[in-house]
Motif scaffolding. Structure first.
Motif, PDB file in Angstrom:
ATOM      1  N   ASN A 184       0.828  -1.213   0.000  1.00 49.93           N
ATOM      2  CA  ASN A 184       0.000   0.000   0.000  1.00 49.93           C
ATOM      3  C   ASN A 184       0.860   1.260   0.000  1.00 49.93           C
ATOM      4  N   ASN A 185       1.961   1.236   0.743  1.00 47.77           N
ATOM      5  CA  ASN A 185       2.812   2.420   0.836  1.00 47.77           C
ATOM      6  C   ASN A 185       3.571   2.700  -0.450  1.00 47.77           C
ATOM      7  N   ILE A 186       3.826   1.675  -1.249  1.00 45.04           N
ATOM      8  CA  ILE A 186       4.445   1.908  -2.556  1.00 45.04           C
ATOM      9  C   ILE A 186       3.527   2.781  -3.405  1.00 45.04           C
ATOM     10  N   ARG A 187       2.247   2.476  -3.389  1.00 44.30           N
ATOM     11  CA  ARG A 187       1.283   3.282  -4.157  1.00 44.30           C
ATOM     12  C   ARG A 187       1.151   4.684  -3.563  1.00 44.30           C
ATOM     13  N   ASP A 188       1.061   4.766  -2.234  1.00 44.47           N
ATOM     14  CA  ASP A 188       0.917   6.074  -1.597  1.00 44.47           C
ATOM     15  C   ASP A 188       2.171   6.924  -1.758  1.00 44.47           C
ATOM     16  N   ALA A 189       3.341   6.285  -1.785  1.00 45.83           N
ATOM     17  CA  ALA A 189       4.596   7.032  -1.890  1.00 45.83           C
ATOM     18  C   ALA A 189       4.688   7.784  -3.205  1.00 45.83           C
ATOM     19  N   THR A 190       4.047   7.262  -4.234  1.00 50.10           N
ATOM     20  CA  THR A 190       4.047   7.957  -5.524  1.00 50.10           C
ATOM     21  C   THR A 190       3.332   9.292  -5.412  1.00 50.10           C
ATOM     22  N   LEU A 191       2.185   9.292  -4.761  1.00 51.00           N
ATOM     23  CA  LEU A 191       1.433  10.533  -4.574  1.00 51.00           C
ATOM     24  C   LEU A 191       2.147  11.467  -3.613  1.00 51.00           C
ATOM     25  N   VAL A 192       2.718  10.910  -2.548  1.00 51.96           N
ATOM     26  CA  VAL A 192       3.457  11.726  -1.587  1.00 51.96           C
ATOM     27  C   VAL A 192       4.660  12.383  -2.256  1.00 51.96           C
ATOM     28  N   GLY A 193       5.308  11.658  -3.173  1.00 57.31           N
ATOM     29  CA  GLY A 193       6.477  12.204  -3.866  1.00 57.31           C
ATOM     30  C   GLY A 193       6.158  13.431  -4.691  1.00 57.31           C
ATOM     31  N   ILE A 194       4.948  13.504  -5.225  1.00 55.12           N
ATOM     32  CA  ILE A 194       4.541  14.694  -5.982  1.00 55.12           C
ATOM     33  C   ILE A 194       4.518  15.921  -5.072  1.00 55.12           C
ATOM     34  N   LEU A 195       4.077  15.726  -3.822  1.00 53.99           N
ATOM     35  CA  LEU A 195       3.996  16.839  -2.882  1.00 53.99           C
ATOM     36  C   LEU A 195       5.351  17.183  -2.277  1.00 53.99           C
ATOM     37  N   THR A 196       6.157  16.157  -1.991  1.00 51.84           N
ATOM     38  CA  THR A 196       7.436  16.396  -1.326  1.00 51.84           C
ATOM     39  C   THR A 196       8.569  16.660  -2.305  1.00 51.84           C
ATOM     40  N   GLY A 197       8.302  16.535  -3.606  1.00 48.86           N
ATOM     41  CA  GLY A 197       9.334  16.804  -4.601  1.00 48.86           C
ATOM     42  C   GLY A 197      10.434  15.774  -4.629  1.00 48.86           C
ATOM     43  N   THR A 198      10.099  14.520  -4.317  1.00 50.19           N
ATOM     44  CA  THR A 198      11.103  13.462  -4.270  1.00 50.19           C
ATOM     45  C   THR A 198      10.538  12.189  -4.897  1.00 50.19           C
ATOM     46  N   GLY A 199      11.448  11.260  -5.189  1.00 47.96           N
ATOM     47  CA  GLY A 199      11.036   9.934  -5.605  1.00 47.96           C
ATOM     48  C   GLY A 199      10.394   9.885  -6.974  1.00 47.96           C
ATOM     49  N   ILE A 200       9.735   8.754  -7.211  1.00 48.38           N
ATOM     50  CA  ILE A 200       9.157   8.500  -8.525  1.00 48.38           C
ATOM     51  C   ILE A 200       7.951   9.394  -8.785  1.00 48.38           C
ATOM     52  N   GLY A 201       7.279   9.836  -7.738  1.00 47.74           N
ATOM     53  CA  GLY A 201       6.135  10.733  -7.910  1.00 47.74           C
ATOM     54  C   GLY A 201       6.552  12.077  -8.470  1.00 47.74           C
ATOM     55  N   PHE A 202       7.649  12.604  -7.954  1.00 48.68           N
ATOM     56  CA  PHE A 202       8.149  13.884  -8.455  1.00 48.68           C
ATOM     57  C   PHE A 202       8.598  13.760  -9.911  1.00 48.68           C
ATOM     58  N   LEU A 203       9.259  12.645 -10.235  1.00 49.38           N
ATOM     59  CA  LEU A 203       9.717  12.443 -11.607  1.00 49.38           C
ATOM     60  C   LEU A 203       8.541  12.321 -12.561  1.00 49.38           C
ATOM     61  N   PHE A 204       7.486  11.612 -12.149  1.00 47.79           N
ATOM     62  CA  PHE A 204       6.285  11.505 -12.972  1.00 47.79           C
ATOM     63  C   PHE A 204       5.678  12.881 -13.210  1.00 47.79           C
ATOM     64  N   ASN A 205       5.573  13.673 -12.152  1.00 49.45           N
ATOM     65  CA  ASN A 205       5.013  15.013 -12.269  1.00 49.45           C
ATOM     66  C   ASN A 205       5.855  15.885 -13.202  1.00 49.45           C
ATOM     67  N   GLN A 206       7.162  15.732 -13.129  1.00 51.93           N
ATOM     68  CA  GLN A 206       8.063  16.506 -13.978  1.00 51.93           C
ATOM     69  C   GLN A 206       7.893  16.136 -15.453  1.00 51.93           C
ATOM     70  N   TYR A 207       7.835  14.840 -15.731  1.00 57.63           N
ATOM     71  CA  TYR A 207       7.653  14.387 -17.113  1.00 57.63           C
ATOM     72  C   TYR A 207       6.276  14.783 -17.648  1.00 57.63           C
ATOM     73  N   PHE A 208       5.279  14.676 -16.806  1.00 59.31           N
ATOM     74  CA  PHE A 208       3.916  14.995 -17.236  1.00 59.31           C
ATOM     75  C   PHE A 208       3.784  16.473 -17.577  1.00 59.31           C
TER      76      PHE A 208
END
Length: 267
Positions: A209-233
């Motif tokens: 569950n935290n792997i999925r949540d970490a993606t969304l958290v990364g968009i907010l914290t500017g880190t991890g795979i979430g931030f990279l997805f947001n940057q590419y998008f």
């Protein structure tokens, strides 16, 4: 049923009537909401096929997408580490709190209620809200994402572990108390060995569950795979963003299969 209903037909008629009333209320709420926000249901549904076609055409990775694999795998690895470490740290503390908060093992009533209230408070705050709150103190960093996942997991696992301990058969615990075992001996010899399998399953579930949540958290914290997805998008590199989605899905599936094998091994 005999005291309240004169016949089975009346019983089922009453149930159908209640179901009908509930459905009517739900429909009224839906149509009232549609009118308030001016939402056109039929035109929106008609646009779904075209939207799905655009989605699959735009987000499908191509040959050029392989150039992004290096940074994607690096950020995916960082996200995985943050998710696992936050879950493990939360699980260790949750185990202590669960023993103190369970009815069968809590030393006193006040401590039991305090632990339960704290766990409910932590788990009822969404992980996104945790990330936004912690951003003010810890800024955009991996540590902020770690804490957001940690606090939410701590509350969730404390509640799950507490219920697991309370559902155990208390005969072994009573037997240990009868032969003069102290509190810690009862916990470590009578409670934890019996609950270990179920608790391990909960920890594995929270990692997934935290792997999925970490993606969304990364968009907010500017880190991890979430931030990279947001940057590419945002930079209209949809093929790279689509590759990230596929890799996250693949990682979650691999973790789910692995955890299933571990659950079978410890069952």
């Amino acid at each position: 049923m005999k005291a309240k209903y004169s016949s089975p037909q009346q019983f089922f008629r009453q149930r159908r009537m209640r179901l009908t009333v509930v459905l009517v209320i739900l429909l009224l709420i839906y149509f009232g909401s549609v009118l308030l926000v001016n939402f056109n249901t039929f035109s929106s549904l008609a646009q779904i096929p075209a939207g799905l076609v655009w989605l699959f055409k735009t987000f499908i990775p191509n040959q050029h997408t392989t150039t992004y694999l290096g940074p994607i795998f690096y950020q995916l690895w960082r996200t995985l580490i943050v998710s696992i470490s936050s879950t493990i740290c939360a699980a260790l503390l949750s185990l202590i709190f669960a023993v103190l908060g369970a009815k069968t093992t809590s030393p006193n009533r006040v401590l039991q209620l305090t632990v339960r209230f704290g766990a409910s408070l932590l788990r009822n705050i969404p992980v996104v809200a945790w990330a936004m709150i912690l951003l003010f103190s810890f800024k955009q960093s991996d540590f902020t994402g770690f804490l957001a996942l940690f606090f939410m997991t701590l509350g969730y696992l404390t509640r799950a572990f507490t219920e697991t301990i309370e559902d155990l058969d208390t005969e072994k615990l009573h037997a240990l108390q009868a032969v003069g075992a102290n509190y810690f001996q009862c916990v470590f010899c009578g409670v934890l060995p019996e609950a270990a399998s179920t608790m391990t399953s909960w920890v594995l579930y929270m990692i997934e569950n935290n792997i999925r949540d970490a993606t969304l958290v990364g968009i907010l914290t500017g880190t991890g795979i979430g931030f990279l997805f947001n940057q590419y998008f945002k930079s209209i590199r949809y093929d790279a963003a689509g590759l990230i989605v596929l890799l996250i899905a693949a990682l979650v599936i691999v973790l789910e299969l692995t955890s299933t094998q571990i659950r079978r091994a410890i069952a």
